[in-house]
Design a protein around this motif. Structure first.
Motif, PDB file in Angstrom:
ATOM      1  N   ASP A 117       3.046   9.604  -6.911  1.00  0.00           N
ATOM      2  CA  ASP A 117       2.740  11.001  -6.609  1.00  0.00           C
ATOM      3  C   ASP A 117       3.467  11.905  -7.601  1.00  0.00           C
ATOM      4  O   ASP A 117       4.652  11.705  -7.894  1.00  0.00           O
ATOM      5  CB  ASP A 117       3.168  11.368  -5.184  1.00  0.00           C
ATOM      6  N   VAL A 140       1.953   3.167  -3.334  1.00  0.00           N
ATOM      7  CA  VAL A 140       1.101   4.124  -4.043  1.00  0.00           C
ATOM      8  C   VAL A 140       1.797   5.480  -4.136  1.00  0.00           C
ATOM      9  O   VAL A 140       1.684   6.177  -5.152  1.00  0.00           O
ATOM     10  CB  VAL A 140      -0.277   4.249  -3.344  1.00  0.00           C
ATOM     11  N   SER A 141       2.575   5.838  -3.123  1.00  0.00           N
ATOM     12  CA  SER A 141       3.250   7.136  -3.128  1.00  0.00           C
ATOM     13  C   SER A 141       4.307   7.237  -4.233  1.00  0.00           C
ATOM     14  O   SER A 141       4.722   8.342  -4.577  1.00  0.00           O
ATOM     15  CB  SER A 141       3.875   7.425  -1.761  1.00  0.00           C
ATOM     16  N   ARG A 193      -7.214   0.440  -1.189  1.00  0.00           N
ATOM     17  CA  ARG A 193      -6.387   1.642  -1.035  1.00  0.00           C
ATOM     18  C   ARG A 193      -5.430   1.795  -2.227  1.00  0.00           C
ATOM     19  O   ARG A 193      -5.215   2.914  -2.721  1.00  0.00           O
ATOM     20  CB  ARG A 193      -5.589   1.612   0.260  1.00  0.00           C
ATOM     21  N   GLN A 194      -4.854   0.705  -2.687  1.00  0.00           N
ATOM     22  CA  GLN A 194      -3.984   0.798  -3.858  1.00  0.00           C
ATOM     23  C   GLN A 194      -4.765   1.258  -5.084  1.00  0.00           C
ATOM     24  O   GLN A 194      -4.299   2.102  -5.835  1.00  0.00           O
ATOM     25  CB  GLN A 194      -3.333  -0.562  -4.132  1.00  0.00           C
ATOM     26  N   GLU A 223       0.819  -1.216   0.000  1.00  0.00           N
ATOM     27  CA  GLU A 223       0.000   0.000   0.000  1.00  0.00           C
ATOM     28  C   GLU A 223       0.851   1.263   0.000  1.00  0.00           C
ATOM     29  O   GLU A 223       0.510   2.244  -0.639  1.00  0.00           O
ATOM     30  CB  GLU A 223      -0.970  -0.015   1.179  1.00  0.00           C
ATOM     31  N   LYS A 224       1.989   1.214   0.676  1.00  0.00           N
ATOM     32  CA  LYS A 224       2.864   2.403   0.703  1.00  0.00           C
ATOM     33  C   LYS A 224       3.458   2.708  -0.673  1.00  0.00           C
ATOM     34  O   LYS A 224       3.883   3.831  -0.935  1.00  0.00           O
ATOM     35  CB  LYS A 224       3.982   2.212   1.734  1.00  0.00           C
ATOM     36  N   ARG A 229      -7.688   2.943  -5.271  1.00  0.00           N
ATOM     37  CA  ARG A 229      -8.201   4.315  -5.171  1.00  0.00           C
ATOM     38  C   ARG A 229      -7.090   5.364  -5.039  1.00  0.00           C
ATOM     39  O   ARG A 229      -7.311   6.521  -5.347  1.00  0.00           O
ATOM     40  CB  ARG A 229      -9.171   4.441  -4.008  1.00  0.00           C
ATOM     41  N   GLY A 230      -5.911   4.920  -4.609  1.00  0.00           N
ATOM     42  CA  GLY A 230      -4.827   5.868  -4.337  1.00  0.00           C
ATOM     43  C   GLY A 230      -3.999   6.266  -5.527  1.00  0.00           C
ATOM     44  O   GLY A 230      -3.208   7.200  -5.463  1.00  0.00           O
TER      45      GLY A 230
END
Length: 137
Positions: free
Chosen positions: A114, A110-111, A132-133, A107-108, A135-136
């Protein structure tokens, strides 16, 4: 298509064709193995690769799962003049358009995306990702 252009790939009739033709902002394509989902995921960016500003992101949950997608993309994208950068996992088309194949294992992760702008994001095997992945990104 002009008379001198060769057709290098054609979608299967039915769900694959409907998926590739949709104008929806979000489309899900499911079904049993062998239904052409991964091929459609690879073909979907081709609608826009004539635009030099086009950027697509094609994701699998982890890197080993990307091998099949990269092999399939090489057979198709290489025939239409795209060049592959193995270090970044990115195909660059003659126009300058790019398709990035990568993973989002945690999940982290995803950043990592950015600040990137994508006109198309493809999750191959969406059921392997967390909400979360999804939608992120």
């Amino acid at each position: 298509m002009t008379p001198t252009q060769e057709v290098v790939w054609r979608p299967n009739a039915g769900p694959q064709t409907r998926f590739l033709a949709t104008r929806a902002d979000e489309a899900l394509y499911g079904g049993a193995a062998g239904g052409g989902k991964s091929a459609a995921a690879i073909a979907s960016p081709l609608r826009w690769v004539h635009n030099p500003n086009f950027r697509a992101l094609v994701l699998r949950r982890d890197t080993p799962q990307l091998r099949d997608l990269l092999d399939k993309s090489a057979r198709l994208y290489g025939q239409i003049g795209a060049a592959f950068n193995g270090t970044t996992g990115t195909w660059t088309f003659p126009s300058g358009a790019r398709v990035w194949f990568t993973h989002c294992e945690h999940e982290k992760d995803v950043s990592r995306f950015d600040g990137h702008e994508f006109q198309l994001v493809v999750f191959d095997e969406l059921t392997h990702f967390t909400e979360r992945q999804y939608r992120g990104i």
